[in-house]
Design a protein around this motif. Structure first.
Motif, short mmCIF file in Angstrom:
data_model
loop_
_atom_site.label_atom_id
_atom_site.label_comp_id
_atom_site.label_asym_id
_atom_site.label_seq_id
_atom_site.Cartn_x
_atom_site.Cartn_y
_atom_site.Cartn_z
N GLU A 218 -8.32 1.62 3.97
CA GLU A 218 -7.19 1.84 3.01
C GLU A 218 -6.55 0.44 2.30
O GLU A 218 -6.03 0.61 1.37
CB GLU A 218 -6.02 1.91 3.79
N GLN B 51 -10.28 1.56 9.52
CA GLN B 51 -9.23 2.02 8.84
C GLN B 51 -8.31 1.22 7.89
O GLN B 51 -8.16 1.43 6.71
CB GLN B 51 -8.39 2.96 9.78
N ASP C 13 3.86 3.66 8.61
CA ASP C 13 3.07 3.82 7.49
C ASP C 13 4.08 3.03 6.33
O ASP C 13 3.83 3.14 5.13
CB ASP C 13 3.29 5.45 6.96
#
Length: 215
Positions: free
Chosen positions: A77, A73, A19
């Motif tokens: 994001e 994704q 992350d």
């Protein structure tokens, strides 16, 4: 193996995703002195935030990824407009200075790689079983022009777990065996074993050899 990775993305089993940008990238990329504006190839990129970090350093980024979930994704994001088109059998999505080519990395050839001048591999080599790694190292060499530089992050597993994976155990000796015929290699760092996993990363700088280089 291809189906196994696609299943992981469909089922959300993506513990390998970080992350935040990888510490080894932030620490060692500046030392490669890759000029801003150089397009960076990121094979088997997933939805890695490393690509956005590279873009912030002034690099156009070309990521190659097979799983549609990873591509969508990443784009969602990013929260920026996306342009989509098809080229050479790939579905291509561009968001800012990052373009994602969805398809098989082994179907990406020199004609599409004409603008690439550097590369970053944190998840490709270690995702491939032993029988495929030699093919990958040779294929990467065909995509990278002489003198181009790249950063490779591989890992070893704890003793007794070398046959497990993915991610797969790739020793320092295997990295040299795979890449030395076409690249000059410098071992930059050996990480400490990760608590709970036994993984230990090793980080390499690679420079594509030219026709006058001696192996």
């Amino acid at each position: 193996m291809e189906n196994a990775w696609l299943a992981r993305w469909r089922e959300g089993r993506i513990g390998f995703h970080r992350d935040a940008p990888h510490p080894a990238l932030r620490r060692h990329w500046p030392g490669l002195a890759v000029p801003a504006g150089t397009k960076v190839l990121v094979p088997l990129c997933g939805k890695s935030l490393d690509m956005r970090w590279l873009a912030r350093q002034g690099h156009p980024v070309l990521g190659i990824e097979l799983a549609p979930e990873a591509v969508e994704q990443f784009l969602a994001e990013g929260g920026e407009p996306v342009s989509r088109y098809r080229q050479a059998g790939f579905e291509v999505c561009r968001q800012g200075s990052v373009e994602l080519w969805r398809g098989d990395v082994f179907h990406f050839h020199i004609e599409q790689a004409a603008e690439i001048g550097a590369f970053y591999d944190r998840a490709a080599l270690i995702a491939l079983p032993p029988a495929t790694r030699q093919r990958y190292a040779f294929h990467l060499a065909q995509l990278i022009p002489p003198g181009a530089r790249g950063l490779l992050v591989a890992l070893t597993r704890a003793p007794g777990e070398e046959q497990a994976g993915p991610p797969f155990h790739v020793s320092e000796a295997e990295v040299r065996e795979l890449f030395a015929p076409n690249f000059r290699l410098t071992l930059l760092a050996r990480g400490e074993p990760e608590a709970g996993s036994g993984f230990r990363e090793h980080v390499w700088a690679l420079v594509r050899r030219g026709p006058l280089d001696e192996a």
